[in-house]
Every structure is written in C-alpha cells, then in structure tokens.
Design an enzyme around this catalytic site. Structure first.
Site, PDB file in Angstrom:
ATOM      1  N   ILE A 137      38.067  33.363  39.557  1.00  0.00           N
ATOM      2  CA  ILE A 137      37.113  34.361  39.082  1.00  0.00           C
ATOM      3  C   ILE A 137      37.114  34.510  37.572  1.00  0.00           C
ATOM      4  CG2 ILE A 137      36.684  36.869  39.062  1.00  0.00           C
ATOM      5  CD1 ILE A 137      37.243  36.908  42.011  1.00  0.00           C
ATOM      6  N   VAL A 140      42.357  33.471  31.400  1.00  0.00           N
ATOM      7  CA  VAL A 140      43.128  34.325  30.498  1.00  0.00           C
ATOM      8  C   VAL A 140      43.407  33.585  29.195  1.00  0.00           C
ATOM      9  CG1 VAL A 140      45.289  35.595  30.187  1.00  0.00           C
ATOM     10  CG2 VAL A 140      44.171  35.552  32.429  1.00  0.00           C
ATOM     11  N   LYS A 155      41.503  38.785  29.538  1.00  0.00           N
ATOM     12  CA  LYS A 155      40.948  38.204  30.756  1.00  0.00           C
ATOM     13  C   LYS A 155      39.423  38.260  30.674  1.00  0.00           C
ATOM     14  CE  LYS A 155      41.226  38.664  35.808  1.00  0.00           C
ATOM     15  NZ  LYS A 155      41.903  39.383  36.914  1.00  0.00           N
ATOM     16  N   ASP A 290      47.386  41.161  46.037  1.00  0.00           N
ATOM     17  CA  ASP A 290      47.195  39.743  45.726  1.00  0.00           C
ATOM     18  C   ASP A 290      48.479  39.200  45.098  1.00  0.00           C
ATOM     19  OD1 ASP A 290      45.708  37.431  45.758  1.00  0.00           O
ATOM     20  OD2 ASP A 290      44.709  37.804  43.850  1.00  0.00           O
TER      21      ASP A 290
END
Length: 515
Positions: A137, A140, A155, A290
């Site tokens: 997605i 960084v 990010k 996550d």
C-alpha cells in the site's frame, strides 16, 4: 462496481496462477484433494494466455500475487507467517511481500509529500532518502527534520492505490457472493461479511490520518508495557496520504541471524511478542492487527518495536471476556466449560447438545498437550476444527475475524523465533490474570455499578422504549422480497465456471475466513 464485469478479474486471477506455476504450488501447500486439483487445472489451462506474466525472477506464488495487485499481496502477507500451514519454503518466499516490493520513484514520493503538506520538501526535511521499504500500500523513506534534526520515517501511499484496491475488493465480493450462493455449506463462514470486514479495514489503511490516530491511541495504551516501544507520530508532517513517525532503530524481526548476532534472546522474544498481543487484546481491547515480521523490529536495548498501524483491532469488553474464557478453558483442558461459553455467547445454536460439543472440542484440544510444539500441524488442527464447527452450525463471528487472524499471525511470528514454543504455556499467565481481574466478586460489583449508572441515565426513557418494543412485537414487519431468482440463476451459471478457474483464490478466501 460489484457486477458481473468482475468475472474478467477472476478469470485473470486463475489464469495468472496457472501461467506463473502458482496454481500447482498453492494446491500442494493446502494439500488439496486430487479431484479438486484436476478440475482447477483443467478449467484454468485454456485461459493461461490471459494471465499476467509477473516478475520471472520471483518464485511462482510470489510472482503471481505481486502481478495481481495489492489485495492479493495482503493475503500473501498473512500466509507468510504460517510455515506450518503453507510449508517452510513457501513461507520464506512469501515473506518478501512484507516490505521488499518494487518501490516507486523518490521524485513521485516527494511530489506527493509536497501536495499533501503544502510545503516544499526541502523546507521540511534536510535529508530525504530513497525508499527503505516498499509494501503493498505504501513505501517508507528515511528523512531528517530541518527544524530539529530528528530522524524520522515518512510513509507515502502508492500512486493510484485506492483505485487498484477497489478493483480487487470488488472482485472478491463477486467471488464471495458465488461461494455463498453455490455452496450452502460455506454460508456459516459468511464469506460476504468476511470481505465486507476486510474492505472496511483496508479503507481505514488507505487514510493515513486514521493510522496516525491509531498510532497515538496505541502508544497511550502501551506506554507502561515493559519490553515494548512505539515511534511517535509527527502530526505537523502528516496528512491523508503522508504520515511521519519517529525513526525506529533495530534489527528486523524476521532476520534470526541478525537477532542472534546482536545478542538478543529469541526464546524470550518469542514469549514476549505473544504475551504483548494477548495483553493488548484482553486488557485494552485494542491491538495491532498486522503484527507480521515486516512490521516488527528488535531495538538495541532488546525492546520489541512495532510500526505500521494501518490495521488495528477493537473488541468490546464482553467479547474479550468470552474470548478469555474460551482460551482459559482450553489451557485448563476444561472442554465442558469451553462448550458452555460458546452456548452462552450464542456462538452455537441452542438446539445443539452441549456435552457432544464438549467432546468434539476435546478432540481438537487434546493433541496440543503433551506434544512437542514443532510437531503440531496447525493446518490439520484448523481443518478438524472446521469440520467440528460446521457440524454444530457455528457461524463465523465477524467481530472476531481480526482477532482470530492476528492470533494466528502472532503465533507464526513467535514460532519463527522459537520453533519449540508452547503457545498454551506462554499464554496461560496472561489469560489467567485477566480472568482473575474480570470474573469474580470484584468484577461483578463493577458490572453492577456500570449497570446502575446506565439505568440512572436512561431511566426516564425506559417506559417509552418498553412500549415501543411491545408494539413492534405485536406488529411484525412484513418479510423482505426474495432476490430475483432469474438473476441469481444466471449469475450462478456464469460464475460457476469462473470460480473453478479461480480455485486458488477461493482457497485463500476460505483460509481468511477461518483465520
């Protein structure tokens, strides 16, 4: 849109798995019956030319998932933490999906930062590196604030990621609808609800303002947790598509050789990562959902550092108590109590036999105890649990999907650090302490006080609420019209072939539902 046009997406999914060689790898990993293998391969072969070629330097499954897009990559990330389900070799291959995907140019990232924050990058940051990590997605960059000289992580969402995810999720909705319609036995898994839940989680991950808020809340909850630390949000440098955090130094959690070289105790770390997750889920009802190796580091002082807060889980107090009692019952091998909790919470239909359900649970739990943890096959265990819950009509609890999935992911991380870890022994003190605090006379008094406060607040409205409820009971609403039969029959005919072609996707969807 979630219409039939997504058939094309599903066809290309199956074709891509076939073209890249991932079809055979997935079918082998899930120990698929020979009849299913034959059907999947036979239906996919004529459409092989429609599949994406992908990066030929990657292993088959990784190659297929990266070619298909971000939503598929997310599934791969989940499976990468389960070597006991997909095998050690595939788990290692899938691990590159966590933070080593092809990046987009730094110039594009800088333009996005300037557009979101309304200020030239050079004024905000004295340094701004090439990408240091690239995931499905976002990616960084390591940077340094001009104002303070502090090192930070910036990010940035991938360009066009929202549209790409929408396309994948719509195809998943279509696949889930077909599974729900064509396979009555799978309805208890509520595949459409599973995808709706996943959709909601992903939409939250695509707004970095929400992730910044989640990071701040999580930091406040865990501030006093020993052996755990989080990077702090830099709110003035964060927006919808950009988030800036303090830089987190440390060794990647997935690099056992580097962890050993740094002198850290992997057995201690394995215990800690599992206990931290249980504490956050049970004590706070708010947890990092996550927690794969790509989102964890080991700091020089030995602390576990977590980052990437796009997916956070929340469970209410009642559900936490139910979950704790179920875990506690398994730990104590009190299968009768585990069965009773399922019935009390409404997880199992009341017309089923509680003693019979307890005996079935014993068959699931007993193999865990007294066995070398490295010899336990979680794949076989989940397969048998699936059969048991199907037999007793237990539906998928959407409020527990994220909790269940994360528990499996965290277990995978802990086991990668210490293959001999005994999950139940490590979990026991955390669960027992939570039970002692929330179930008993003191907890009962606290519940009574909360109930009294609610009654006092809503007391004046109670007569009207009761009257309205009685009126509704005496005048039930007419049943809703059934869905158009012709539309569903036509959809079933067309999509039956599609699902056959996309057998590998269906396997992953069911796997997610179980987790």
């Amino acid at each position: 849109m979630r219409g039939p046009h997504n058939i094309w997406r599903l066809i290309r999914t199956g074709a891509t798995f076939q073209r890249t060689g991932a079809m055979n790898a997935v079918l082998d990993a899930f120990d698929t019956p020979a009849s299913v293998r034959l059907v999947a391969r036979t239906l996919a072969m004529p459409f092989t030319f429609l599949g994406y070629a992908g990066d030929t330097t990657m292993p088959p499954v990784t190659r297929a998932l990266t070619a298909l897009g971000p939503a598929y990559i997310k599934f791969g990330q989940i499976l990468s933490t389960r070597p006991d389900v997909v095998g050690d070799e595939m788990a290692l291959q899938l691990r590159v999906l966590q933070d080593k995907l092809p990046p987009f140019p730094v110039s594009t990232a800088k333009a996005e930062v300037e557009r979101e924050l309304g200020m030239p990058v050079d004024r905000m940051f004295s340094e701004f590196s090439e990408p240091v990590a690239a995931a499905s997605i976002a990616q960084v960059h390591r940077a340094r604030l001009s104002a303070s000289g502090e090192e930070v992580a910036v990010k940035v969402l991938r360009p066009g990621i929202e549209k790409a995810f929408r396309k994948d999720i719509d195809a998943f909705y279509l696949a889930a609808s077909v599974i729900d319609f064509c396979s009555p036995g799978s309805r208890r898994l509520r595949p459409i609800d599973v995808i709706e839940h996943f959709d909601g989680v992903v939409q939250g991950e695509l707004d970095l303002r929400l992730e910044s808020s989640s990071a701040a809340e999580f930091a406040a909850n865990t501030e006093k947790d020993n052996g755990f630390q989080l990077p702090r949000v830099k709110w003035e440098y964060s927006a919808r598509r950009v988030m800036t955090l303090g830089w987190a130094d440390g060794v990647p959690m997935g690099d056992n050789a580097a962890i050993d070289a740094a002198g850290h105790d992997r057995i201690l770390l394995g215990d800690r990562v599992l206990q931290l997750f249980l504490n956050h889920a049970l004590r706070d009802g708010y947890f990092h959902a996550d927690m794969h190796q790509g989102n964890l580091k080991v700091a020089p002082n030995g602390n576990i550092v977590a980052y990437d807060f796009g997916i956070m889980g929340h469970i209410d107090e009642y559900t936490r108590r139910v979950y704790a009692e179920i875990l506690y019952g398994f730990i104590r091998r009190d299968y009768k109590r585990v069965a009773e909790v399922h019935f009390e919470a409404g997880y199992v239909p009341a017309d089923k036999d509680v003693d019979e359900f307890a005996r079935a649970l014993r068959a699931v739990g007993e193999p865990i105890f007294g066995m070398d943890a490295s010899k336990i096959s979680m794949g076989r265990l989940l397969s048998y649990l699936f059969e048991v819950t199907e037999r007793f009509g237990m539906e998928t609890r959407t409020e527990l999907i994220l909790l269940q999935r994360t528990m499996v992911v965290v277990e995978g991380v802990a086991r990668s650090l210490n293959p001999q870890i005994n999950i139940w022994q490590v979990a026991s003190p955390i669960v027992s302490d939570y039970i002692a605090q929330t179930i008993g006379p003191r907890a009962a008094l606290g519940d009574f006080a909360k109930t009294a406060r609610v009654m006092a607040r809503f007391g004046p409205r109670l007569p009207v609420l009761v009257e309205n409820a009685l009126i509704r009971q005496g005048n039930p609403e007419p049943p809703q019209k059934e869905r158009g039969l012709f539309r569903w029959v036509l959809g079933a005919v067309i999509l039956g072939v599609t699902i056959g072609i996309s057998g590998s996707l269906t396997l992953i969807l069911v796997d997610l539902a179980l987790f």
